[in-house]
Scaffold this active site. Structure first.
Site, PDB file in Angstrom:
ATOM      1  CG  HIS A  97      29.229 -11.284 -23.738  1.00 65.60           C
ATOM      2  ND1 HIS A  97      28.574 -12.499 -23.861  1.00 65.60           N
ATOM      3  CD2 HIS A  97      29.499 -10.875 -25.004  1.00 65.60           C
ATOM      4  CE1 HIS A  97      28.464 -12.816 -25.140  1.00 65.60           C
ATOM      5  NE2 HIS A  97      29.001 -11.842 -25.853  1.00 65.60           N
ATOM      6  NE  ARG A 148      28.811  -6.031 -26.143  1.00 67.09           N
ATOM      7  CZ  ARG A 148      29.708  -6.987 -26.453  1.00 67.09           C
ATOM      8  NH1 ARG A 148      30.061  -7.184 -27.717  1.00 67.09           N
ATOM      9  NH2 ARG A 148      30.261  -7.710 -25.501  1.00 67.09           N
ATOM     10  CG  ASP A 184      13.242   6.447 -22.217  1.00 63.74           C
ATOM     11  OD1 ASP A 184      13.469   7.284 -23.112  1.00 63.74           O
ATOM     12  OD2 ASP A 184      12.158   5.836 -22.118  1.00 63.74           O
ATOM     13  CD  GLU A 207      28.802  -9.920 -32.656  1.00 63.00           C
ATOM     14  OE1 GLU A 207      29.713 -10.213 -31.864  1.00 63.00           O
ATOM     15  OE2 GLU A 207      27.780  -9.299 -32.308  1.00 63.00           O
ATOM     16  CG  ASP A 230      30.470 -13.545 -30.961  1.00 67.01           C
ATOM     17  OD1 ASP A 230      30.018 -14.663 -30.671  1.00 67.01           O
ATOM     18  OD2 ASP A 230      30.450 -12.590 -30.175  1.00 67.01           O
TER      19      ASP A 230
END
Length: 267
Positions: free
Chosen positions: A48, A73, A87, A152, A178
């Site tokens: 987000h 996240r 990576d 969620e 959520d």
């Protein structure tokens, strides 16, 4: 030389509670400020917040000199982006919107090298291996990867036993916002029914032996969840702390500043 140890994963395994902060400002400078605050862990939010790989690299570099664990996240649980996040040096990944054991199992494969998984082998080009200077990276990296799946929705909560049973899922994060929307409480993660669902999920995960976490700016609720057995709790976000502090400062002067000549109030 093996892959670096993952302190976040180690503390989870030891059952030690960890207090964290969510970072959405997408800026290495503010990330470094947060790193010195004394939190156990910080989240770089790719779902987000306006983060891309280059911004995330900069934040990882800024945090590297501080004794704080970093969780990234992902924007989505797709193999291609998880590979890139690993990576660039992420060792702890939080993947949103997981709703089944099968989905969790696919994520485990995505973050493990063959033959245990399907992570692409390109570490020679990557920050994660210190640009090929960690000679044993490929054979030791898997053990230091921490996979956190985010539940969620009501469907996800119903599937908690299946999700928690997947070998390679290190922890489960309950997303109140959520979940609230899915339960019919859009914008009201503090609704009693939502809070109870979160606490019930923590209890279920504790019974299943899987570390539980969440994000809440409600300090009372955060402490309740820690008392319930939650093991990693983010207690605020850099965005809301900054917006709240700046608004409060401006308002304090609006409330007390004398009117200028020819004005009836305000600035």
């Amino acid at each position: 030389m093996p892959a670096p140890k993952n302190p976040f994963k180690a503390r989870l395994a030891a059952g030690k509670p960890q207090i964290g902060l969510w970072m959405g400002l997408a800026n290495a400078y503010t990330a470094e400020i947060c790193a010195g605050a004394g939190f156990d862990w910080l989240v770089i939010d790719g779902e987000h917040a306006p983060n891309d790989l280059q911004r995330m690299v900069g934040q990882l570099q800024a945090l590297a000199g501080y004794p704080v664990a970093t969780v990234i996240r992902a924007p989505v649980g797709e193999t291609w982006i998880l590979k890139q996040l690993l990576d660039i040096g992420a060792q702890s990944l939080l993947v949103p919107m997981v709703e089944s054991g099968a989905q969790a199992a696919a994520l485990v494969e995505a973050v493990r090298y063959p033959p245990r998984g399907k992570r692409g082998v390109g570490a020679a080009l990557a920050r994660s291996s210190a640009f090929n200077r960690i000679g044993d990276y490929l054979t030791t990296a898997d053990e230091e990867i921490c996979l956190i799946v985010q539940v969620e929705s009501q469907k996800a909560l119903a599937a908690l036993p299946d999700i928690a049973a997947v070998e390679g899922v290190d922890a489960v994060f309950v997303g109140p916002s959520d979940l609230a929307a899915d339960m019919g409480y859009l914008g009201r993660p503090g609704a009693p029914a939502v809070k109870q669902a979160v606490r019930d999920a923590i209890a279920t995960l504790q019974r299943l032996g899987k570390p539980a976490g969440l994000l809440t700016a409600d300090q009372t609720f955060a402490r309740e969840c820690l008392a319930d057995g939650a093991r990693f709790v983010a207690v605020g976000t850099d965005v809301t702390l900054f917006s709240g502090a700046t608004s409060a400062l401006a308002q304090s002067f609006r409330d007390t500043a004398p009117a200028r000549s020819g004005e009836t109030g305000g600035y």
